[in-house]
Write an enzyme that holds these catalytic residues in place. Structure first.
Site, short mmCIF file in Angstrom:
data_model
loop_
_atom_site.label_atom_id
_atom_site.label_comp_id
_atom_site.label_asym_id
_atom_site.label_seq_id
_atom_site.Cartn_x
_atom_site.Cartn_y
_atom_site.Cartn_z
CE LYS A 131 -20.11 -19.66 -4.30
NZ LYS A 131 -20.25 -18.41 -5.34
CE LYS A 183 -28.42 -17.19 -2.81
NZ LYS A 183 -27.90 -16.60 -4.02
CE LYS A 197 -27.53 -21.29 -11.26
NZ LYS A 197 -26.40 -20.16 -11.30
P1 ADP Z 1 -26.75 -19.15 -7.37
O1 ADP Z 1 -26.78 -18.71 -6.13
O2 ADP Z 1 -28.16 -20.11 -7.36
O3 ADP Z 1 -25.80 -19.84 -7.79
P2 ADP Z 1 -26.45 -16.90 -9.22
O4 ADP Z 1 -25.29 -16.86 -8.05
O5 ADP Z 1 -26.16 -17.50 -10.61
O6 ADP Z 1 -27.31 -18.02 -8.53
O7 ADP Z 1 -27.40 -15.80 -9.29
C1 ADP Z 1 -27.83 -15.31 -10.48
C2 ADP Z 1 -28.92 -14.30 -10.27
O8 ADP Z 1 -29.97 -14.67 -9.70
C3 ADP Z 1 -28.46 -12.97 -9.27
O9 ADP Z 1 -28.86 -11.68 -9.87
C4 ADP Z 1 -28.65 -13.29 -7.94
O10 ADP Z 1 -28.71 -12.36 -7.17
C5 ADP Z 1 -29.95 -13.93 -8.21
N1 ADP Z 1 -30.54 -14.79 -7.26
C6 ADP Z 1 -29.90 -16.06 -7.14
N2 ADP Z 1 -30.62 -16.71 -6.09
C7 ADP Z 1 -31.46 -15.73 -5.65
C8 ADP Z 1 -32.68 -15.76 -4.72
N3 ADP Z 1 -32.68 -16.85 -3.92
N4 ADP Z 1 -33.45 -14.86 -4.47
C9 ADP Z 1 -33.05 -13.69 -5.12
N5 ADP Z 1 -32.23 -13.58 -6.05
C10 ADP Z 1 -31.48 -14.56 -6.32
#
Ligand code: ADP
Ligand code: TRP
Length: 322
Positions: A111, A190, A193
């Site tokens: 980040k 990846k 959001k």
């Molecule tokens: P983001 O990266 O979209 O903000 P979060 O950090 O809120 O998502 O992630 C919530 C859950 O979803 C976590 O367990 C995270 O590891 C999983 N997750 C988020 N993006 C992915 C992805 N591209 N592939 C697999 N798991 C994911």
């Protein structure tokens, strides 16, 4: 065995969230042991400053969990901030977390490398996450691969606490499924959001189609064989939503030549759309009954609190607080 996971209400949930965290968490409901799932609204404060958006996304995450199959009779669902005891435990754990441990966190480093100005909350994010996990005597944490390091840090903090103050916490482990450890986004990075490359779980039909049809591809003609078919983003996404045989056949057709990218994307759209059709119908029913959703969250918080209280009490006593 106790399974626990959290998702931040920092945006609209997407395929990566579903496959990395929600699907394994929902499957765990039918295994022995109990399930604790929460909406990490405190965590969302590290990146989202708009209170109305936080409220909206929090409701959205609750609806998505329930629509995708979280059953309140089998799993506890709550808003993290309805059990504020977690902040007290985070304080205790923070005093045992070396600066160096947090400085090595990939997600923090990613980040800041993207130019996000870090606040202290973002830096200590893994400490609050450790508190989330340890407060409930969690044994298993289903997450995507990006969160593995945070669970390892949780283990480090728990071990250090136990060594310093006596056996207090259960040592948890992450549960990461190989096939969906990192779901790719529409741009091949990846899916996240924060990267604007997501396929939302409950987007509008037209918008979802448009996003899928807009996935960038190379300029090879349909007839050309594509030996690198397994690297194609649409194929990689198809593998996580479609029946394995359909995904394998489609990949084979692309590899051999003869399947155009437009047709490939149409197949992907159909699969994504039908995969979530039952959940979409359930979500519409839930939207019509929001009082029930709020009650589910409040009942969940009461249950979560009852589990957290003795653990926090044990931790306070162990470290010499009254
Ligand atoms: P983001 O990266 O979209 O903000 P979060 O950090 O809120 O998502 O992630 C919530 C859950 O979803 C976590 O367990 C995270 O590891 C999983 N997750 C988020 N993006 C992915 C992805 N591209 N592939 C697999 N798991 C994911
Ligand atoms: N850090 C997780 C994420 O962004 C969300 C989260 C907060 C979490 N607390 C947790 C996940 C505890 C599992 C367990 O994806």
């Amino acid at each position: 065995m106790r399974t626990l996971t959290g998702i931040q209400p920092s945006g609209i949930l997407h395929l990566g969230n579903y496959l990395g965290a929600m699907q394994p968490a929902i499957a765990a409901q039918d295994q022995p042991g109990d399930c604790y799932y929460f909406i990490a609204d405190y965590h969302s404060m590290t990146s989202l400053l708009d209170p109305q958006k936080r409220r909206d996304y929090t409701l959205g995450v609750a609806l998505d969990w329930l629509a995708c199959g979280l059953d309140p009779a089998k799993a506890v669902l709550w808003r993290q901030s309805d059990v504020p005891e977690v902040c007290e435990l985070a304080w205790m754990l923070g005093t045992l977390a070396p600066m160096g441990l947090l400085e090595r966190a990939h997600s923090y480093k990613d980040k800041t490398a993207r130019g996000i100005a870090a606040n202290v909350g973002l830096f200590t994010y893994p400490v609050l996450m450790a508190a989330d996990i340890l407060l409930f005597n969690t044994t298993h944490v289903p997450v995507g691969r990006d969160q593995k390091q945070h669970v390892e840090m949780t283990r480090d903090m728990a071990i250090k606490f136990n060594l310093s103050y006596g056996e207090t916490f259960t040592i948890p482990e992450s549960v990461i499924r190989d096939e969906s450890a990192v779901v790719p986004g529409l741009d091949g990075q990846k899916m996240s959001k924060s990267y604007g490359n997501t396929l939302e779980l409950f987007g509008e039909e037209k918008a979802t189609r448009k996003k899928i049809m807009g996935i960038p591809m190379d300029s090879r003609t349909p007839a050309e064989p594509k030996p690198d078919a397994d690297q194609n983003i649409a194929i990689r996404l198809l593998k996580v939503v479609a029946e394995p045989t359909l995904a394998a056949e489609t990949e084979e057709k692309l590899r051999a030549g003869g399947l155009g990218y437009g047709d490939l994307k149409k197949i992907l759209f159909e699969q994504v759309w039908t995969h979530f059709a039952p959940a979409r119908a359930r979500r519409a029913e839930l939207v019509a009954n929001l009082d029930h959703v709020e009650k589910t969250l409040q009942d969940g918080a009461a249950k979560a609190r009852a589990v957290a209280a003795p653990v926090l009490d044990r931790a306070r006593r162990a470290c010499g607080l009254r």
